[in-house]
Design a protein around this motif. Structure first.
Motif, PDB file in Angstrom:
ATOM      1  N   VAL A   5      26.089  79.090  29.658  1.00 47.52           N
ATOM      2  CA  VAL A   5      25.618  77.704  29.624  1.00 47.52           C
ATOM      3  C   VAL A   5      25.385  77.216  31.045  1.00 47.52           C
ATOM      4  O   VAL A   5      26.251  77.386  31.913  1.00 47.52           O
ATOM      5  N   LEU A   6      24.229  76.621  31.271  1.00 49.82           N
ATOM      6  CA  LEU A   6      23.988  75.892  32.525  1.00 49.82           C
ATOM      7  C   LEU A   6      24.186  74.415  32.223  1.00 49.82           C
ATOM      8  O   LEU A   6      23.453  73.841  31.403  1.00 49.82           O
ATOM      9  N   GLU A  25      36.124  77.077  24.889  1.00 47.70           N
ATOM     10  CA  GLU A  25      35.442  77.433  23.651  1.00 47.70           C
ATOM     11  C   GLU A  25      34.867  78.847  23.732  1.00 47.70           C
ATOM     12  O   GLU A  25      34.416  79.391  22.716  1.00 47.70           O
ATOM     13  N   GLY A  26      34.898  79.449  24.916  1.00 47.59           N
ATOM     14  CA  GLY A  26      34.449  80.827  25.050  1.00 47.59           C
ATOM     15  C   GLY A  26      33.125  81.017  25.770  1.00 47.59           C
ATOM     16  O   GLY A  26      32.626  82.143  25.867  1.00 47.59           O
ATOM     17  N   TYR A  27      32.551  79.934  26.281  1.00 45.85           N
ATOM     18  CA  TYR A  27      31.284  80.040  27.010  1.00 45.85           C
ATOM     19  C   TYR A  27      31.546  80.376  28.480  1.00 45.85           C
ATOM     20  O   TYR A  27      32.599  80.037  29.031  1.00 45.85           O
ATOM     21  N   ARG A  28      30.562  81.036  29.108  1.00 42.84           N
ATOM     22  CA  ARG A  28      30.589  81.215  30.560  1.00 42.84           C
ATOM     23  C   ARG A  28      29.713  80.118  31.141  1.00 42.84           C
ATOM     24  O   ARG A  28      28.514  80.068  30.863  1.00 42.84           O
ATOM     25  N   VAL A  29      30.290  79.231  31.933  1.00 40.78           N
ATOM     26  CA  VAL A  29      29.626  77.997  32.343  1.00 40.78           C
ATOM     27  C   VAL A  29      29.309  77.992  33.837  1.00 40.78           C
ATOM     28  O   VAL A  29      30.165  78.332  34.668  1.00 40.78           O
ATOM     29  N   THR A  30      28.084  77.599  34.152  1.00 39.48           N
ATOM     30  CA  THR A  30      27.710  77.263  35.521  1.00 39.48           C
ATOM     31  C   THR A  30      27.452  75.765  35.536  1.00 39.48           C
ATOM     32  O   THR A  30      26.558  75.283  34.831  1.00 39.48           O
ATOM     33  N   ALA A  31      28.254  75.019  36.293  1.00 40.02           N
ATOM     34  CA  ALA A  31      28.151  73.564  36.313  1.00 40.02           C
ATOM     35  C   ALA A  31      27.594  73.086  37.642  1.00 40.02           C
ATOM     36  O   ALA A  31      28.058  73.506  38.713  1.00 40.02           O
ATOM     37  N   VAL A  32      26.582  72.214  37.594  1.00 38.86           N
ATOM     38  CA  VAL A  32      25.961  71.655  38.797  1.00 38.86           C
ATOM     39  C   VAL A  32      25.846  70.142  38.626  1.00 38.86           C
ATOM     40  O   VAL A  32      26.002  69.618  37.521  1.00 38.86           O
ATOM     41  N   SER A  33      25.534  69.462  39.735  1.00 44.06           N
ATOM     42  CA  SER A  33      25.566  67.999  39.699  1.00 44.06           C
ATOM     43  C   SER A  33      24.204  67.322  39.758  1.00 44.06           C
ATOM     44  O   SER A  33      24.126  66.099  39.696  1.00 44.06           O
ATOM     45  N   PRO A  47      20.270  81.223  31.783  1.00 49.02           N
ATOM     46  CA  PRO A  47      21.370  81.082  30.828  1.00 49.02           C
ATOM     47  C   PRO A  47      20.866  81.213  29.389  1.00 49.02           C
ATOM     48  O   PRO A  47      19.659  81.267  29.149  1.00 49.02           O
ATOM     49  N   ASP A  48      21.807  81.255  28.451  1.00 50.39           N
ATOM     50  CA  ASP A  48      21.435  81.295  27.037  1.00 50.39           C
ATOM     51  C   ASP A  48      21.065  79.915  26.524  1.00 50.39           C
ATOM     52  O   ASP A  48      20.269  79.780  25.588  1.00 50.39           O
ATOM     53  N   THR A  75      14.128  78.617  27.069  1.00 49.22           N
ATOM     54  CA  THR A  75      15.568  78.507  26.879  1.00 49.22           C
ATOM     55  C   THR A  75      15.902  77.204  26.145  1.00 49.22           C
ATOM     56  O   THR A  75      15.390  76.147  26.505  1.00 49.22           O
ATOM     57  N   PRO A  76      16.754  77.255  25.114  1.00 49.89           N
ATOM     58  CA  PRO A  76      17.109  76.021  24.391  1.00 49.89           C
ATOM     59  C   PRO A  76      17.735  74.988  25.329  1.00 49.89           C
ATOM     60  O   PRO A  76      18.556  75.334  26.183  1.00 49.89           O
ATOM     61  N   ILE A  77      17.332  73.730  25.152  1.00 55.39           N
ATOM     62  CA  ILE A  77      17.817  72.651  26.012  1.00 55.39           C
ATOM     63  C   ILE A  77      18.409  71.527  25.169  1.00 55.39           C
ATOM     64  O   ILE A  77      17.755  71.003  24.263  1.00 55.39           O
ATOM     65  N   LEU A  78      19.651  71.175  25.483  1.00 57.07           N
ATOM     66  CA  LEU A  78      20.335  70.039  24.864  1.00 57.07           C
ATOM     67  C   LEU A  78      20.443  68.942  25.906  1.00 57.07           C
ATOM     68  O   LEU A  78      20.978  69.157  26.990  1.00 57.07           O
ATOM     69  N   MET A  79      19.922  67.761  25.578  1.00 61.09           N
ATOM     70  CA  MET A  79      19.959  66.629  26.510  1.00 61.09           C
ATOM     71  C   MET A  79      21.172  65.742  26.221  1.00 61.09           C
ATOM     72  O   MET A  79      21.499  65.488  25.051  1.00 61.09           O
TER      73      MET A  79
END
Length: 234
Positions: A5-6, A25-33, A47-48, A75-79
């Motif tokens: 997840v990005l 929850e089991g995701y590999r997360v890259t978090a940015v600001s 990312p997935d 890539t699927p995008i959730l806003m």
């Protein structure tokens, strides 16, 4: 296999809370600001699924979405948005987003929507033998939908649809002439029901109509009040 997840969110508290919850929850997360960091991270490693806050300084979530779609990135995008008016939701869909969650939100709702997006992004299974579509092509009046290529034409003009719009139209086309109730559509497209007060489905149907049933064309998407929707020729 672990999904990646990005996450782009400028609010530090929300970003850290989401990153922690997604990791647990089991995701590999890259978090940015911000949006610039988001684009750089996506270009480094796709990312997935992408989670974007709409309101970020500089390059906002809508701009990030537009850039990715212009590059051909599906890539699927959730806003994530604090703006809940229909016109503003449509702006996100127009930018190419697949789904949205209004703030404040329950983390379980975010998880459910991510699962639904990832299911739809998974490679399609071979059609069952009883599938009546020829070579994955569905036709209703002058609407032609190629399931395998994920392309749609109305009267010879190709339509540009988002992932969710295509999935919704394909579901209606595979059940042409049948009225699908809200619960069935929610279950098949999103994997869960948003509840009786949700306008999520109506927003997507309205936006899909703008593309499938433009002015001058006989409408194919019909509302059956109190029940659901049907794709059929009058």
């Amino acid at each position: 296999m672990t999904n990646t997840v990005l996450l782009a969110e400028d609010d530090r508290a929300i970003r850290q809370a989401l990153e922690r919850a997604l990791t647990l929850e089991g995701y590999r997360v890259t978090a940015v600001s911000d949006g610039i960091e988001a684009l750089a991270a996506i270009h480094r490693e796709r990312p997935d699924v992408v989670v974007l806050d709409v309101m970020m300084p500089g390059v906002d979530g809508l701009q990030v979405c537009r850039v990715l779609r212009a590059e051909g990135d599906r890539t699927p995008i959730l806003m994530l948005t604090a703006r809940v008016e229909t016109a503003e939701r449509i702006e996100g869909l127009d930018a190419g987003a697949d789904d949205y969650v209004a703030k404040p939100f329950e983390i379980e709702e975010v998880f459910a929507r991510l699962r639904a997006l990832l299911r739809r992004a998974a490679p399609a299974e071979p059609a069952a033998p009883e599938d009546t579509a020829i070579d994955g092509v569905l036709e209703v009046a002058d609407l032609r939908l190629d399931s395998s290529a994920r392309r749609v034409w109305r009267g010879g003009t190709e339509l540009e649809l988002t992932r969710t719009e295509f999935d919704l139209l394909e579901l209606l086309a595979r059940n042409a002439g049948i009225v699908l109730d809200h619960t069935t559509i929610y279950a098949r497209i999103w994997g869960y029901d948003f509840g009786p007060g949700s306008k999520n489905l109506a927003v997507y149907i309205g936006y899909l109509r703008r593309k499938v049933d433009p002015e001058g064309r006989a409408p194919l998407i019909h509302t059956v009040r109190g029940v659901g929707y049907s794709l059929r020729e009058e």
